[in-house]
Scaffold this motif. Structure first.
Motif, PDB file in Angstrom:
ATOM      1  N   SER A  30      26.248  47.068  44.404  1.00  7.24           N
ATOM      2  CA  SER A  30      27.187  46.611  43.365  1.00  7.24           C
ATOM      3  C   SER A  30      27.278  47.600  42.207  1.00  7.24           C
ATOM      4  CB  SER A  30      26.759  45.237  42.856  1.00  7.24           C
ATOM      5  OG  SER A  30      25.435  45.303  42.370  1.00  7.24           O
ATOM      6  N   SER A  31      27.002  48.885  42.446  1.00  9.36           N
ATOM      7  CA  SER A  31      26.973  49.855  41.348  1.00  9.36           C
ATOM      8  C   SER A  31      28.323  49.984  40.649  1.00  9.36           C
ATOM      9  CB  SER A  31      26.488  51.217  41.829  1.00  9.36           C
ATOM     10  OG  SER A  31      27.342  51.724  42.822  1.00  9.36           O
ATOM     11  N   ASN A  32      29.433  49.763  41.374  1.00 15.39           N
ATOM     12  CA  ASN A  32      30.747  49.815  40.733  1.00 15.39           C
ATOM     13  C   ASN A  32      30.890  48.716  39.691  1.00 15.39           C
ATOM     14  OD1 ASN A  32      31.499  52.026  42.215  1.00 15.39           O
ATOM     15  ND2 ASN A  32      32.640  50.843  43.732  1.00 15.39           N
ATOM     16  N   ARG A  33      30.397  47.509  39.995  1.00 13.61           N
ATOM     17  CA  ARG A  33      30.475  46.397  39.036  1.00 13.61           C
ATOM     18  C   ARG A  33      29.591  46.680  37.829  1.00 13.61           C
ATOM     19  NH1 ARG A  33      33.362  42.910  36.281  1.00 13.61           N
ATOM     20  NH2 ARG A  33      32.196  41.073  35.672  1.00 13.61           N
ATOM     21  N   VAL A  34      28.404  47.216  38.054  1.00  6.97           N
ATOM     22  CA  VAL A  34      27.512  47.556  36.940  1.00  6.97           C
ATOM     23  C   VAL A  34      28.204  48.569  36.033  1.00  6.97           C
ATOM     24  CG1 VAL A  34      25.323  48.639  36.294  1.00  6.97           C
ATOM     25  CG2 VAL A  34      25.388  47.002  38.192  1.00  6.97           C
ATOM     26  N   ALA A  35      28.765  49.624  36.617  1.00  4.65           N
ATOM     27  CA  ALA A  35      29.467  50.650  35.832  1.00  4.65           C
ATOM     28  C   ALA A  35      30.655  50.054  35.083  1.00  4.65           C
ATOM     29  CB  ALA A  35      29.928  51.792  36.740  1.00  4.65           C
ATOM     30  N   VAL A  87      29.305  47.938  32.111  1.00  4.73           N
ATOM     31  CA  VAL A  87      28.787  48.843  31.070  1.00  4.73           C
ATOM     32  C   VAL A  87      29.960  49.467  30.317  1.00  4.73           C
ATOM     33  CG1 VAL A  87      27.570  51.037  30.680  1.00  4.73           C
ATOM     34  CG2 VAL A  87      26.561  49.279  32.174  1.00  4.73           C
ATOM     35  N   ARG A  88      30.990  49.906  31.026  1.00  2.00           N
ATOM     36  CA  ARG A  88      32.163  50.505  30.386  1.00  2.00           C
ATOM     37  C   ARG A  88      32.878  49.487  29.491  1.00  2.00           C
ATOM     38  NH1 ARG A  88      32.992  54.130  27.909  1.00  2.00           N
ATOM     39  NH2 ARG A  88      31.804  55.278  29.417  1.00  2.00           N
ATOM     40  N   MET A  89      33.003  48.250  29.953  1.00  2.00           N
ATOM     41  CA  MET A  89      33.634  47.206  29.132  1.00  2.00           C
ATOM     42  C   MET A  89      32.847  47.000  27.840  1.00  2.00           C
ATOM     43  SD  MET A  89      34.569  44.405  32.094  1.00  2.00           S
ATOM     44  CE  MET A  89      35.105  43.136  30.970  1.00  2.00           C
ATOM     45  N   ALA A  90      31.523  46.961  27.942  1.00  2.00           N
ATOM     46  CA  ALA A  90      30.683  46.775  26.752  1.00  2.00           C
ATOM     47  C   ALA A  90      30.837  47.954  25.797  1.00  2.00           C
ATOM     48  CB  ALA A  90      29.222  46.594  27.164  1.00  2.00           C
ATOM     49  N   LEU A  91      30.786  49.165  26.336  1.00  2.00           N
ATOM     50  CA  LEU A  91      30.923  50.355  25.485  1.00  2.00           C
ATOM     51  C   LEU A  91      32.295  50.419  24.822  1.00  2.00           C
ATOM     52  CD1 LEU A  91      29.129  52.978  27.759  1.00  2.00           C
ATOM     53  CD2 LEU A  91      28.280  52.007  25.597  1.00  2.00           C
ATOM     54  N   ASP A  92      33.349  50.089  25.554  1.00  2.00           N
ATOM     55  CA  ASP A  92      34.696  50.079  24.972  1.00  2.00           C
ATOM     56  C   ASP A  92      34.803  49.048  23.854  1.00  2.00           C
ATOM     57  OD1 ASP A  92      35.454  52.080  26.735  1.00  2.00           O
ATOM     58  OD2 ASP A  92      36.598  50.739  28.052  1.00  2.00           O
ATOM     59  N   SER A  93      34.205  47.886  24.066  1.00  2.00           N
ATOM     60  CA  SER A  93      34.254  46.839  23.057  1.00  2.00           C
ATOM     61  C   SER A  93      33.481  47.238  21.804  1.00  2.00           C
ATOM     62  CB  SER A  93      33.696  45.539  23.634  1.00  2.00           C
ATOM     63  OG  SER A  93      33.694  44.546  22.653  1.00  2.00           O
ATOM     64  N   CYS A 143      23.003  39.273  34.679  1.00  2.00           N
ATOM     65  CA  CYS A 143      22.688  40.134  35.819  1.00  2.00           C
ATOM     66  C   CYS A 143      21.984  39.398  36.960  1.00  2.00           C
ATOM     67  CB  CYS A 143      21.809  41.299  35.357  1.00  2.00           C
ATOM     68  SG  CYS A 143      22.585  42.334  34.105  1.00  2.00           S
ATOM     69  N   ALA A 144      21.723  38.106  36.789  1.00  2.00           N
ATOM     70  CA  ALA A 144      21.038  37.358  37.849  1.00  2.00           C
ATOM     71  C   ALA A 144      21.754  36.064  38.214  1.00  2.00           C
ATOM     72  CB  ALA A 144      19.604  37.053  37.441  1.00  2.00           C
ATOM     73  N   GLY A 145      22.761  35.675  37.439  1.00  2.00           N
ATOM     74  CA  GLY A 145      23.479  34.432  37.711  1.00  2.00           C
ATOM     75  C   GLY A 145      22.654  33.208  37.384  1.00  2.00           C
ATOM     76  N   LYS A 154      32.218  35.774  25.177  1.00  2.00           N
ATOM     77  CA  LYS A 154      32.588  36.290  26.490  1.00  2.00           C
ATOM     78  C   LYS A 154      31.342  36.315  27.361  1.00  2.00           C
ATOM     79  CE  LYS A 154      35.391  39.816  28.606  1.00  2.00           C
ATOM     80  NZ  LYS A 154      36.468  40.709  28.254  1.00  2.00           N
ATOM     81  N   TRP A 155      31.487  35.793  28.571  1.00  2.00           N
ATOM     82  CA  TRP A 155      30.410  35.809  29.548  1.00  2.00           C
ATOM     83  C   TRP A 155      30.866  36.649  30.727  1.00  2.00           C
ATOM     84  CZ3 TRP A 155      30.300  33.974  34.638  1.00  2.00           C
ATOM     85  CH2 TRP A 155      29.044  33.975  35.237  1.00  2.00           C
ATOM     86  N   LEU A 156      30.035  37.637  31.115  1.00  2.00           N
ATOM     87  CA  LEU A 156      30.371  38.526  32.213  1.00  2.00           C
ATOM     88  C   LEU A 156      29.321  38.420  33.310  1.00  2.00           C
ATOM     89  CD1 LEU A 156      31.242  41.682  30.106  1.00  2.00           C
ATOM     90  CD2 LEU A 156      32.858  40.330  31.429  1.00  2.00           C
ATOM     91  N   ALA A 157      29.760  38.107  34.506  1.00  2.00           N
ATOM     92  CA  ALA A 157      28.853  38.110  35.651  1.00  2.00           C
ATOM     93  C   ALA A 157      28.720  39.539  36.155  1.00  2.00           C
ATOM     94  CB  ALA A 157      29.398  37.218  36.758  1.00  2.00           C
ATOM     95  N   CYS A 158      27.490  39.969  36.320  1.00  2.00           N
ATOM     96  CA  CYS A 158      27.195  41.300  36.854  1.00  2.00           C
ATOM     97  C   CYS A 158      25.925  41.159  37.687  1.00  2.00           C
ATOM     98  CB  CYS A 158      27.011  42.294  35.716  1.00  2.00           C
ATOM     99  SG  CYS A 158      26.774  43.989  36.274  1.00  2.00           S
ATOM    100  N   VAL A 159      25.997  40.303  38.688  1.00  2.00           N
ATOM    101  CA  VAL A 159      24.828  39.932  39.475  1.00  2.00           C
ATOM    102  C   VAL A 159      24.547  40.982  40.554  1.00  2.00           C
ATOM    103  CG1 VAL A 159      23.847  38.149  40.975  1.00  2.00           C
ATOM    104  CG2 VAL A 159      25.278  37.495  39.026  1.00  2.00           C
TER     105      VAL A 159
END
Length: 167
Positions: free
Chosen positions: A88-93, A96-102, A59-61, A73-78
């Motif tokens: 960037s609320s769309n990226r955060v959502a 979060v959805r990718m994590a929950l689905d996984s 979340c900070a890069g 898996k590494w996900l950028a969500c900066v």
């Protein structure tokens, strides 16, 4: 006078994280949820063998490329730690959805652990961790209390805390 050589250190700081949700504590959730920071002094140090079966949400890069490469898996969500609406609320959502689905898949794609990391492991990682825990069915107040129990001072950002508390 000679310059202090430690000012030019190229040593990699080892990120640290704290366990927020152990595997199996919530029904049908086998993935551990960890929260921490790239420059935190609180928590357990990243360990190479554990990262191979883990996701890292950065979340900070600030996670060094060495650790990024070691993950499943590494996900950028900066996004910035500002006390107000996120641009960037769309990226955060999305993350979060990718994590929950996984986590819900429970199969091979489901990580053994997810590390949610920011710079110091307090606000940005607290927000994303809180949204994941809420998505897993944890009640709002319990979510904030749990995060603060393992990361004292976390979610001091009022806007982020309200996002976690809001249904």
């Amino acid at each position: 006078m000679l310059e202090d050589p430690s000012l030019h250190s190229t040593a990699i700081h080892v990120p640290k994280a704290s366990l927020v949700l152990p595997s199996g504590e919530l029904a049908d959730v086998r993935t551990e949820i960890w929260m921490g920071g790239a420059h935190s002094n609180v928590g357990e140090s990243f360990r190479g063998p554990l990262l191979a079966d883990s996701w890292v949400i950065d979340c900070a890069g600030e996670i060094d490329a060495t650790f990024r490469a070691a993950t499943k898996k590494w996900l950028a969500c900066v996004f910035p730690d500002l006390d107000g609406p996120l641009s960037s609320s769309n990226r955060v959502a999305e993350v979060v959805r990718m994590a929950l689905d996984s986590i819900a898949s429970g199969g091979e794609s489901s990580p053994e652990r997810i590390y949610i990391m920011c710079q110091h492991g307090m606000n940005r990682s607290g927000l994303v961790t809180g949204l994941i825990l809420r998505g897993l069915g944890m009640p709002p107040r319990e979510t904030v209390e749990r995060i603060r129990a393992v990361r004292p001072g976390a979610l001091a950002n009022d806007y982020f805390r309200l996002m976690v508390l809001t249904d």
